[in-house]
Design a protein around this motif. Structure first.
Motif, PDB file in Angstrom:
ATOM      1  N   GLU A 144      45.152   8.896  28.028  1.00 35.96           N
ATOM      2  CA  GLU A 144      46.354   8.181  28.463  1.00 35.96           C
ATOM      3  C   GLU A 144      46.083   6.690  28.622  1.00 35.96           C
ATOM      4  N   ARG A 145      44.901   6.336  29.101  1.00 35.28           N
ATOM      5  CA  ARG A 145      44.585   4.913  29.279  1.00 35.28           C
ATOM      6  C   ARG A 145      44.437   4.213  27.939  1.00 35.28           C
ATOM      7  N   VAL A 146      43.809   4.871  26.982  1.00 36.67           N
ATOM      8  CA  VAL A 146      43.706   4.284  25.643  1.00 36.67           C
ATOM      9  C   VAL A 146      45.093   4.161  25.011  1.00 36.67           C
ATOM     10  N   ALA A 147      45.925   5.194  25.189  1.00 33.79           N
ATOM     11  CA  ALA A 147      47.281   5.164  24.635  1.00 33.79           C
ATOM     12  C   ALA A 147      48.106   4.042  25.273  1.00 33.79           C
ATOM     13  N   ASN A 148      47.954   3.843  26.574  1.00 37.05           N
ATOM     14  CA  ASN A 148      48.672   2.757  27.241  1.00 37.05           C
ATOM     15  C   ASN A 148      48.237   1.388  26.703  1.00 37.05           C
ATOM     16  N   PHE A 149      46.936   1.246  26.443  1.00 44.80           N
ATOM     17  CA  PHE A 149      46.426  -0.006  25.893  1.00 44.80           C
ATOM     18  C   PHE A 149      47.004  -0.260  24.508  1.00 44.80           C
ATOM     19  N   VAL A 150      47.068   0.781  23.684  1.00 42.82           N
ATOM     20  CA  VAL A 150      47.645   0.644  22.344  1.00 42.82           C
ATOM     21  C   VAL A 150      49.131   0.292  22.436  1.00 42.82           C
ATOM     22  N   HIS A 151      49.827   0.931  23.367  1.00 42.66           N
ATOM     23  CA  HIS A 151      51.263   0.693  23.496  1.00 42.66           C
ATOM     24  C   HIS A 151      51.572  -0.745  23.916  1.00 42.66           C
ATOM     25  N   SER A 183      51.699   3.678  17.745  1.00 41.25           N
ATOM     26  CA  SER A 183      52.833   3.433  18.633  1.00 41.25           C
ATOM     27  C   SER A 183      52.463   3.575  20.103  1.00 41.25           C
ATOM     28  N   GLY A 184      51.294   4.153  20.385  1.00 41.39           N
ATOM     29  CA  GLY A 184      50.888   4.404  21.761  1.00 41.39           C
ATOM     30  C   GLY A 184      51.190   5.807  22.223  1.00 41.39           C
ATOM     31  N   VAL A 185      51.699   6.645  21.339  1.00 38.97           N
ATOM     32  CA  VAL A 185      51.975   8.042  21.670  1.00 38.97           C
ATOM     33  C   VAL A 185      50.665   8.821  21.649  1.00 38.97           C
ATOM     34  N   CYS A 186      50.504   9.709  22.605  1.00 41.59           N
ATOM     35  CA  CYS A 186      49.286  10.508  22.718  1.00 41.59           C
ATOM     36  C   CYS A 186      49.636  11.987  22.646  1.00 41.59           C
ATOM     37  N   TYR A 187      48.945  12.721  21.776  1.00 43.21           N
ATOM     38  CA  TYR A 187      49.151  14.159  21.626  1.00 43.21           C
ATOM     39  C   TYR A 187      47.841  14.895  21.903  1.00 43.21           C
ATOM     40  N   ARG A 188      47.966  16.132  22.373  1.00 42.90           N
ATOM     41  CA  ARG A 188      46.799  17.002  22.516  1.00 42.90           C
ATOM     42  C   ARG A 188      46.904  18.124  21.483  1.00 42.90           C
ATOM     43  N   TYR A 189      45.818  18.371  20.775  1.00 45.92           N
ATOM     44  CA  TYR A 189      45.842  19.311  19.655  1.00 45.92           C
ATOM     45  C   TYR A 189      44.737  20.364  19.783  1.00 45.92           C
TER      46      TYR A 189
END
Length: 221
Positions: A144-151, A183-189
């Protein structure tokens, strides 16, 4: 005296990107952000990256394109060790991905400084089961922190979106696999593939039962 020439008409903007793709802060009339879509194109044109969550770990595999026979082995790395329990693979612009690796390592170090020292066993490529300290950053928090940084890089006109997507593999109580998009979207796979050959890779990944296969067995697959 002759009449003065009329000033040129202002450029018109259409919904296909003309005028609306100059900044990541501008929406087109149909609600699209073209700068983010262009960043996603950079990911789709990159070499394939595959991630598979197994019952005892996570396996990351990258397609490394060698531009020259003179290239020294070990350069242009696309898979990186982030912490003793986490690793990251880059799909897209490698320079952009390197900045996300640095950011992820900073987040891990900051979490450890805030909550105390932590022990752990490092693993390269395959993140298998091991003892982890209580101060190791949880996988979902790191993602989530990496995704927030990208966003953040899609919100301001003076910066551009990251032209890469990253697969993040972590292991705490159980293995976890995350995808962070430009885009900053984070998914779990359970399993994921990005890049040029993602469709073929996804077809093969769907044939694998990730709940029963081990990390070593998945490397052979």
């Amino acid at each position: 005296p002759s009449a003065l020439p009329h000033p040129p008409a202002p450029p018109t903007m259409s919904g296909i990107g003309t005028g609306y793709d100059l900044s990541s802060t501008t929406f087109s009339p149909d609600g699209r952000v073209f700068q983010v879509e262009y960043a996603q194109k950079a990911v789709e044109n990159s070499g394939t990256v595959v991630g598979l969550r197994c019952k005892d770990g996570v396996v990351l595999a990258v397609e490394k394109i060698i531009p020259s026979k003179l290239l020294v082995p070990g350069t242009m790395r696309r898979a990186h060790l982030v912490d003793t329990h986490a690793g990251l693979a880059v799909c897209g612009l490698l320079a952009d991905g390197r900045q996300l690796v640095v950011r992820a390592r900073e987040e891990c170090a900051q979490y450890r400084d805030s909550f105390g020292a932590a022990g752990g066993e490092a693993a390269a490529g395959v993140f298998a089961k091991g003892k982890q300290g209580s101060a190791v950053i949880p996988g979902h928090v790191l993602a989530e922190r990496v995704a927030n940084f990208v966003h953040l890089y899609t919100l301001y006109w003076h910066v551009r979106p990251f032209g890469c997507a990253v697969l993040l593999a972590t292991y705490e109580k159980e293995p976890q696999l995350y995808l962070v998009e430009p885009s900053g979207v984070c998914y779990r796979y359970f399993a994921c593939a990005v890049g040029k050959g993602k469709m073929v890779a996804k077809t093969e990944l769907e044939k694998i039962d990730s709940t029963t296969i081990t990390a070593r067995e998945s490397v052979k697959e």
